[in-house]
Design a protein around this motif. Sequence first.
Motif, mmCIF file in Angstrom:
data_model
loop_
_atom_site.group_PDB
_atom_site.id
_atom_site.type_symbol
_atom_site.label_atom_id
_atom_site.label_comp_id
_atom_site.label_asym_id
_atom_site.label_seq_id
_atom_site.Cartn_x
_atom_site.Cartn_y
_atom_site.Cartn_z
ATOM 1 N N ASP A 262 47.094 1.429 81.521
ATOM 2 C CA ASP A 262 47.177 0.871 80.341
ATOM 3 C C ASP A 262 48.515 1.297 79.455
ATOM 4 O OD1 ASP A 262 46.913 0.057 77.531
ATOM 5 O OD2 ASP A 262 44.928 0.748 77.385
ATOM 6 N N VAL A 408 39.701 -5.114 77.940
ATOM 7 C CA VAL A 408 39.181 -3.776 78.247
ATOM 8 C C VAL A 408 38.001 -3.196 77.537
ATOM 9 C CG1 VAL A 408 39.931 -1.444 78.964
ATOM 10 C CG2 VAL A 408 41.278 -3.214 79.387
ATOM 11 N N TRP A 409 36.863 -2.646 78.096
ATOM 12 C CA TRP A 409 36.004 -2.094 77.310
ATOM 13 C C TRP A 409 36.252 -0.636 76.622
ATOM 14 C CZ3 TRP A 409 31.715 -4.019 75.106
ATOM 15 C CH2 TRP A 409 30.831 -3.111 74.632
ATOM 16 N N ASN A 410 36.304 -0.719 75.334
ATOM 17 C CA ASN A 410 36.399 0.576 74.608
ATOM 18 C C ASN A 410 35.399 1.608 74.296
ATOM 19 O OD1 ASN A 410 35.680 -0.625 72.743
ATOM 20 N ND2 ASN A 410 37.654 -1.018 71.664
ATOM 21 N N LYS A 412 32.798 0.211 72.672
ATOM 22 C CA LYS A 412 32.311 -0.635 71.491
ATOM 23 C C LYS A 412 32.430 -2.133 71.648
ATOM 24 C CE LYS A 412 32.664 2.869 67.815
ATOM 25 N NZ LYS A 412 33.342 3.104 66.435
ATOM 26 N N ALA A 415 38.548 -5.252 74.259
ATOM 27 C CA ALA A 415 39.885 -5.353 73.742
ATOM 28 C C ALA A 415 41.054 -5.562 74.669
ATOM 29 C CB ALA A 415 40.113 -4.034 72.781
ATOM 30 N N ARG A 417 44.355 -5.366 76.338
ATOM 31 C CA ARG A 417 45.106 -4.268 76.512
ATOM 32 C C ARG A 417 46.144 -4.635 77.750
ATOM 33 N NH1 ARG A 417 45.192 -0.726 72.930
ATOM 34 N NH2 ARG A 417 46.001 0.895 74.267
#
Length: 455
Positions: A262, A408-410, A412, A415, A417
């Motif tokens: 990332d 990309v799963w953060n 929550k 988002a 990236r």
Amino acid sequence: MADLKEARVPDIGHADVPVIEVLVKAGDRVEKEQSLITLESDKATMEVPAPFAGTVKEVKLKVGDEVSEGAVIALIEADGEAATPAPAADKAESAPEAAKPPAPAPAPAPAETRDKPAPMASQGVQPGNAAEGDAAPSARPPLDASIVMPGDAPYASPAIRAFARELGVDIQQVKGSGRGGRIQRDDVSAYVKHALASGARPTGGASASLGGLNLLPWPKVDFAKFGEIEEKPLSRIQKISGANLARNWAMIPHVTQHEDADITEQEAFRKKLGEENKDLKISPLVFQIKAVVAALKQFPQFNASLDESGEKLILKKYFHIGIAVDTPDGLVVPVIRDCDKKGLLELASDLAVISKKAREKKLGPAEMSGGCFSISSLGGIGGTYFTPIVNAPEVAILGVSKSAMKPVWNGKEFAPRLMLPLSLSYDHRVIDGALAARFASFLATQLGDIRRLLL
């Protein structure tokens, strides 16, 4: 009258190198170390200097000629020495037929030396300079390679011997095609190509063998039978790098580990840095170099090489990074030295200089050697993942593809990236899969948080 001497091509590390420029002509005055001709090897251009000062009497080469070590460049009337006639053999070549004085018929040469060429003046004695009290010879004696290289030692320059060792070839098995049976670079490359095609073992130790690959011969096809064709010769870089790549792919057990980094924050910082330094290009590659150095320090087994026997691992305490550069004539890998001691801006400056020299074919031998680890970046072109070939004697190489914005799963939500695909190829004899996975993960972490590059 001063002595007429030969200026010859020194050991340039290559054979049959073309002359691209002749810098002097008959009648010119030259100083010692003044350039006489310019040669173009597979990776660089080089100027050959005059070994002594004097006046050029005759130039023996022209643009387009291919030369090797020992080739005569020019006859120069050297300064400040007693008169001595030029070598008889060379006089005979340059003098008109009508001007030749009658000479007694020479005695026939022995059969085993009759066709062998004369020795080079650079081997210690100027031809035609007889010792005081001795009669000057009428011609240079033919070369007896058994005197120069006694016994069964192969007749090759140190540069060619080093090249053969690099390819894992026993040079005693190579037949020379050069003057006096001298082994040339193309002879070594041809030997490797033949070994790969025939499945033979290029005897250079157990670690250098090809493992007895039973390869079919290369198919012979008359392509013109199927339609219009055009033949285009390979460049010198392609010919030489082709043999290296074939050797590396056949002899190194490759495994490739893929990872995503990332680089969202890194890219934002890079753009800001570029705005503050408009006269210097800050490419993503400089961040990758810094991250690789950090990973090499964390995992020293990647900063290593196997010795020629394949039984010892040589761990390096320096950090020289090879950068694959795409040139019009093929791929070259110049080396940036001491990357652990340089900041991002200094690395950016070094990268710009060495890339320019690579594309102009002005790299010197020192700039092409000593690498610990290589980076091959296709990020400016495209693609996702690939399998770069390890650049022996290194044990790993990093392939970098084009970054792309991905969800990309953060924890929550998803988002956007900016993700950078990484492909780490490594020599499985030295590095196992778990270590490679840790290296790749550590590298991605370094690239994902630029603050870590300062540690």
